[in-house]
Motif scaffolding. Structure first.
Motif, PDB file in Angstrom:
ATOM      1  N   ILE A  91      -7.333   7.623   1.638  1.00 50.01           N
ATOM      2  CA  ILE A  91      -6.575   6.376   1.785  1.00 50.01           C
ATOM      3  C   ILE A  91      -6.526   6.053   3.269  1.00 50.01           C
ATOM      4  O   ILE A  91      -6.028   6.859   4.058  1.00 50.01           O
ATOM      5  CB  ILE A  91      -5.141   6.515   1.247  1.00 50.01           C
ATOM      6  CG1 ILE A  91      -5.126   7.193  -0.120  1.00 50.01           C
ATOM      7  CG2 ILE A  91      -4.451   5.154   1.215  1.00 50.01           C
ATOM      8  CD1 ILE A  91      -5.461   6.345  -1.269  1.00 50.01           C
ATOM      9  N   ARG A  92      -7.042   4.903   3.633  1.00 52.25           N
ATOM     10  CA  ARG A  92      -7.139   4.589   5.058  1.00 52.25           C
ATOM     11  C   ARG A  92      -6.405   3.291   5.382  1.00 52.25           C
ATOM     12  O   ARG A  92      -6.492   2.318   4.631  1.00 52.25           O
ATOM     13  CB  ARG A  92      -8.610   4.458   5.469  1.00 52.25           C
ATOM     14  CG  ARG A  92      -9.415   5.694   5.062  1.00 52.25           C
ATOM     15  CD  ARG A  92     -10.818   5.690   5.607  1.00 52.25           C
ATOM     16  NE  ARG A  92     -11.640   4.595   5.103  1.00 52.25           N
ATOM     17  CZ  ARG A  92     -12.967   4.555   5.237  1.00 52.25           C
ATOM     18  NH1 ARG A  92     -13.598   5.511   5.906  1.00 52.25           N
ATOM     19  NH2 ARG A  92     -13.653   3.549   4.743  1.00 52.25           N
ATOM     20  N   PRO A 101       0.813  -1.232   0.000  1.00 51.16           N
ATOM     21  CA  PRO A 101       0.000   0.000   0.000  1.00 51.16           C
ATOM     22  C   PRO A 101       0.840   1.273   0.000  1.00 51.16           C
ATOM     23  O   PRO A 101       0.414   2.300  -0.529  1.00 51.16           O
ATOM     24  CB  PRO A 101      -0.824  -0.124   1.294  1.00 51.16           C
ATOM     25  CG  PRO A 101      -0.060  -1.072   2.156  1.00 51.16           C
ATOM     26  CD  PRO A 101       0.575  -2.046   1.202  1.00 51.16           C
ATOM     27  N   GLU A 102       2.030   1.215   0.579  1.00 54.66           N
ATOM     28  CA  GLU A 102       2.869   2.417   0.660  1.00 54.66           C
ATOM     29  C   GLU A 102       3.252   2.936  -0.722  1.00 54.66           C
ATOM     30  O   GLU A 102       3.443   4.140  -0.904  1.00 54.66           O
ATOM     31  CB  GLU A 102       4.125   2.128   1.498  1.00 54.66           C
ATOM     32  CG  GLU A 102       5.118   1.138   0.892  1.00 54.66           C
ATOM     33  CD  GLU A 102       4.740  -0.324   1.096  1.00 54.66           C
ATOM     34  OE1 GLU A 102       3.633  -0.600   1.611  1.00 54.66           O
ATOM     35  OE2 GLU A 102       5.553  -1.194   0.743  1.00 54.66           O
ATOM     36  N   MET A 108       0.226   4.847  -1.960  1.00 55.53           N
ATOM     37  CA  MET A 108       0.065   6.081  -1.187  1.00 55.53           C
ATOM     38  C   MET A 108       1.041   7.152  -1.672  1.00 55.53           C
ATOM     39  O   MET A 108       0.683   8.320  -1.849  1.00 55.53           O
ATOM     40  CB  MET A 108       0.251   5.789   0.303  1.00 55.53           C
ATOM     41  CG  MET A 108      -0.859   4.896   0.853  1.00 55.53           C
ATOM     42  SD  MET A 108      -0.610   4.391   2.571  1.00 55.53           S
ATOM     43  CE  MET A 108      -1.209   5.845   3.444  1.00 55.53           C
ATOM     44  N   GLN A 109       2.279   6.756  -1.881  1.00 59.79           N
ATOM     45  CA  GLN A 109       3.250   7.726  -2.393  1.00 59.79           C
ATOM     46  C   GLN A 109       2.828   8.257  -3.762  1.00 59.79           C
ATOM     47  O   GLN A 109       2.888   9.463  -4.013  1.00 59.79           O
ATOM     48  CB  GLN A 109       4.628   7.077  -2.496  1.00 59.79           C
ATOM     49  CG  GLN A 109       5.680   8.038  -3.019  1.00 59.79           C
ATOM     50  CD  GLN A 109       7.026   7.378  -3.232  1.00 59.79           C
ATOM     51  OE1 GLN A 109       7.114   6.250  -3.697  1.00 59.79           O
ATOM     52  NE2 GLN A 109       8.071   8.068  -2.850  1.00 59.79           N
ATOM     53  N   VAL A 155      -0.174   8.373  -5.097  1.00 60.23           N
ATOM     54  CA  VAL A 155      -1.373   9.204  -4.961  1.00 60.23           C
ATOM     55  C   VAL A 155      -0.997  10.586  -4.434  1.00 60.23           C
ATOM     56  O   VAL A 155      -1.494  11.610  -4.911  1.00 60.23           O
ATOM     57  CB  VAL A 155      -2.387   8.503  -4.035  1.00 60.23           C
ATOM     58  CG1 VAL A 155      -3.408   9.484  -3.488  1.00 60.23           C
ATOM     59  CG2 VAL A 155      -3.085   7.372  -4.782  1.00 60.23           C
ATOM     60  N   GLY A 156      -0.104  10.615  -3.448  1.00 59.17           N
ATOM     61  CA  GLY A 156       0.326  11.898  -2.916  1.00 59.17           C
ATOM     62  C   GLY A 156       1.075  12.706  -3.961  1.00 59.17           C
ATOM     63  O   GLY A 156       0.829  13.899  -4.136  1.00 59.17           O
ATOM     64  N   GLN A 157       1.968  12.045  -4.660  1.00 65.45           N
ATOM     65  CA  GLN A 157       2.763  12.738  -5.682  1.00 65.45           C
ATOM     66  C   GLN A 157       1.875  13.259  -6.803  1.00 65.45           C
ATOM     67  O   GLN A 157       2.122  14.344  -7.339  1.00 65.45           O
ATOM     68  CB  GLN A 157       3.825  11.781  -6.231  1.00 65.45           C
ATOM     69  CG  GLN A 157       4.827  12.436  -7.143  1.00 65.45           C
ATOM     70  CD  GLN A 157       5.734  13.418  -6.409  1.00 65.45           C
ATOM     71  OE1 GLN A 157       6.418  13.035  -5.472  1.00 65.45           O
ATOM     72  NE2 GLN A 157       5.713  14.676  -6.805  1.00 65.45           N
TER      73      GLN A 157
END
Lengths: 276, 276
Positions: free
Chosen positions: A246-247, A230-231, A234-235, A237-239
Motif C-alpha cells: 500500500i503506497r 485510504p486510511e 489500510m487499517q 488490510v493491516g488487521q
C-alpha cells in the motif's frame, strides 16, 4: 459484436468493439488491447475498470498501459462505466447515472432496468471475450482507478478464484461511509444498507480478504482523498494481515498523470502473478 | 574509544568499538560498517536499531546489510539495545532491562541511572561517530527491527531535520496500546501515560508525521504481529496522507530470515533519499 475500430499498437492491436449486452439490455462498447503474442494463442488478461465520468476510452488513451502490457504479453480490457443511450436513466450530477455505474446491479427505480454493471463486468463481457478472442480465462487479474478501483477490489474479493492479483489506483475504499458511495449505493440499491455491504472494500477485507497479492497506490495530493478514505482500507488490510503493498505517493493527484506514472509497476505486479 | 575488532568486509571494514558513554554512564559497544568510499571522505550513514534481546551484533552478522551498503557506498551503524555490565539494573523477563532499552530515557527507579538509550542513540553515539569516522552528518537515514523499528520511527519523527528517510522491519507500532510497550514504558517512564506519548509511532504520526519517505515491512506470519499492531500505523499513515510504502509480506515471520530478505530494498530505498 461489431468492430468499431482497430489500430496497430505496440506490435499488437488496440481494438474497440460494441455488442448487445444481455446484462444491461443496451449496446455496450469496450476497448481491448491484444499483444502480439495473442496471434499464437491465448494470453493472460488484465481488466482495467475506470472511474466516474469515464468511458471505455479514457484509460485506453491516457494510461499508457499498452506499452507495458506489450512488454509483458498481457491483454488489457477497458469496459465502459455504465450503460449508455436513449432510454437509459440518467441524473444531472456527474457522479450518478451515466458514467457512474459503480459496478453494482441496481435494484431500484429508475436504475434497475439497465444499470447492471456488476453482471456486465463479471458475466456478460467475460463470456463474449473468451469466446471471441485469444484470451486465457485461467490467468486473469484486475485493476482500476477511483470508482474503478472500488470495482476492482470488490470484484476480486468476491471472485477470488477468478483473479490471481488485484491492484488499484486511488480507489474509493469505503463507499458505505463516504459521500462517494452512500449517494450511489442508496440510489441504485435502496435504503437497506445491508445490501451495500457487498460493495465495500473495507467490509469485504474485514470479512474475507483476498487470497493473492494486492497493490494500492494513492496520491498524497489527491484532491478527492477525503472521499476515497485510504486510511480505512489500510487499517483493514493491516488487521486482516492481507498480503499487500500500500503506497501513498508524494505529490500526486487523482488524474491520469498519476495513473500513468505508476502503470508500469502495476502491470509488472500483475504479470508476476499471472506468469507465476 | 577502543577498537574491539575490525574485519575486512565487502571491500570496506566491519568494526566493533567500545567507549565510555556519558548518556548511559557505562561502557557501550557498537558495530560500524564503513564502505570502501570512506577512505576518500565522509559517506552517508544508515542507522540500524535492533530489537528485544539483541546486541550490536545480531544485525551485523545476520541481516546481510553490508553487501547492499557496500554497493551503495553507505556506512551502517549498529548500536546496542541497552546499557550492560554489573551494576546495571535488569529484570528476569527477556523484554525488560538488558537488551530491552526501548530507546527511551528512563525516569523511574531502578532504571533511570543507566537506561538513557534515547540520548545515547541521538546524542552521545552520533557525537563520537562524527568526530572519529568519515561520516557525513548531513546525510543520515534510520531503520530498525521490532523494538528497533519503534526506535527508528519515533526518533525519525522527533528529529526529522536529521534523517532524510526512515524505514522499519516489523516495528512495534503502537506501544502505548500494546503489551510490547505498556510494560516497558510503565517501568521506564512511570505511570503518567502522557510521558509515553512521545514514544509511540502512531501518536507521532497523527501529530506530526515525517517529512520524507517512509518504508515499513511486516510479515503476514509474524508470530508477534498482534503485539506489533501494524494496522494502527497503517491507519495513521493513511489518515496523515504520509508519503509511504507499507507492505505486508506474505508468509514471512519475525526473524532475521525476514529482515535479510528485504534488506536490499531497504538499503536501496535509503540510498535513493541520501543521494537525492
Amino acid at each position: 459484436m461489431k468492430t468499431v475500430s482497430e489500430n496497430a499498437c505496440f506490435g499488437g492491436v488496440q481494438g474497440v468493439y460494441s455488442h448487445a449486452s444481455r446484462a444491461t439490455g443496451t449496446d455496450m462498447t469496450f476497448g481491448l488491447f491484444l499483444p502480439e503474442e495473442a496471434r499464437d494463442g491465448p494470453v493472460p488478461v488484465l481488466w482495467y475498470l475506470s472511474g466516474l465520468t469515464c468511458t471505455h476510452e479514457n484509460a485506453m488513451t491516457k494510461a499508457g498501459a499498452q506499452a507495458w502490457a506489450s512488454e509483458q504479453g498481457l491483454a488489457l480490457v477497458f469496459p465502459d462505466t455504465s450503460p449508455r443511450g436513449e432510454g437509459v436513466a440518467d441524473d444531472e450530477a456527474y457522479d450518478l447515472g451515466k458514467g457512474a455505474g459503480f459496478y453494482v446491479n441496481a435494484t431500484e427505480q429508475p436504475w434497475s432496468q439497465h444499470y447492471r454493471m456488476w453482471n456486465y463486468v463479471t458475466e456478460d463481457l467475460p463470456a463474449l471475450l473468451f469466446e471471441n478472442f485469444a484470451l486465457d480465462p485461467e490467468r486473469q487479474a484486475i485493476t482500476g482507478h477511483s470508482m474503478g478501483g472500488h470495482g476492482a477490489l470488490t470484484i476480486a474479493m468476491t471472485l477470488p478464484e477468478r483473479f490471481r492479483s488485484v491492484s488499484a489506483f486511488s480507489p474509493i475504499c469505503h463507499p458505505t461511509a463516504s459521500d462517494w458511495g452512500q449517494k450511489q449505493l442508496g440510489a441504485y440499491l435502496g435504503d437497506d444498507q445491508d445490501a451495500w455491504d457487498a460493495h465495500d472494500s473495507v467490509l469485504l477485507m474485514r470479512e474475507r480478504g483476498f487470497d493473492g497479492p494486492m497493490l494500492v497506490d494513492t496520491g498524497t495530493k489527491d484532491q478527492f482523498i477525503d472521499l476515497l478514505m485510504p486510511e480505512t482500507l489500510m487499517q483493514a488490510v493491516g488487521q486482516a494481515r492481507q498480503q499487500s503493498v500500500i503506497r501513498m505517493q508524494p505529490g500526486y493527484d487523482h488524474s491520469y498523470f498519476f495513473v500513468s506514472s505508476f502503470m508500469e509497476e502495476h502491470v509488472a505486479f500483475h504479470a508476476e502473478a499471472l506468469y507465476a
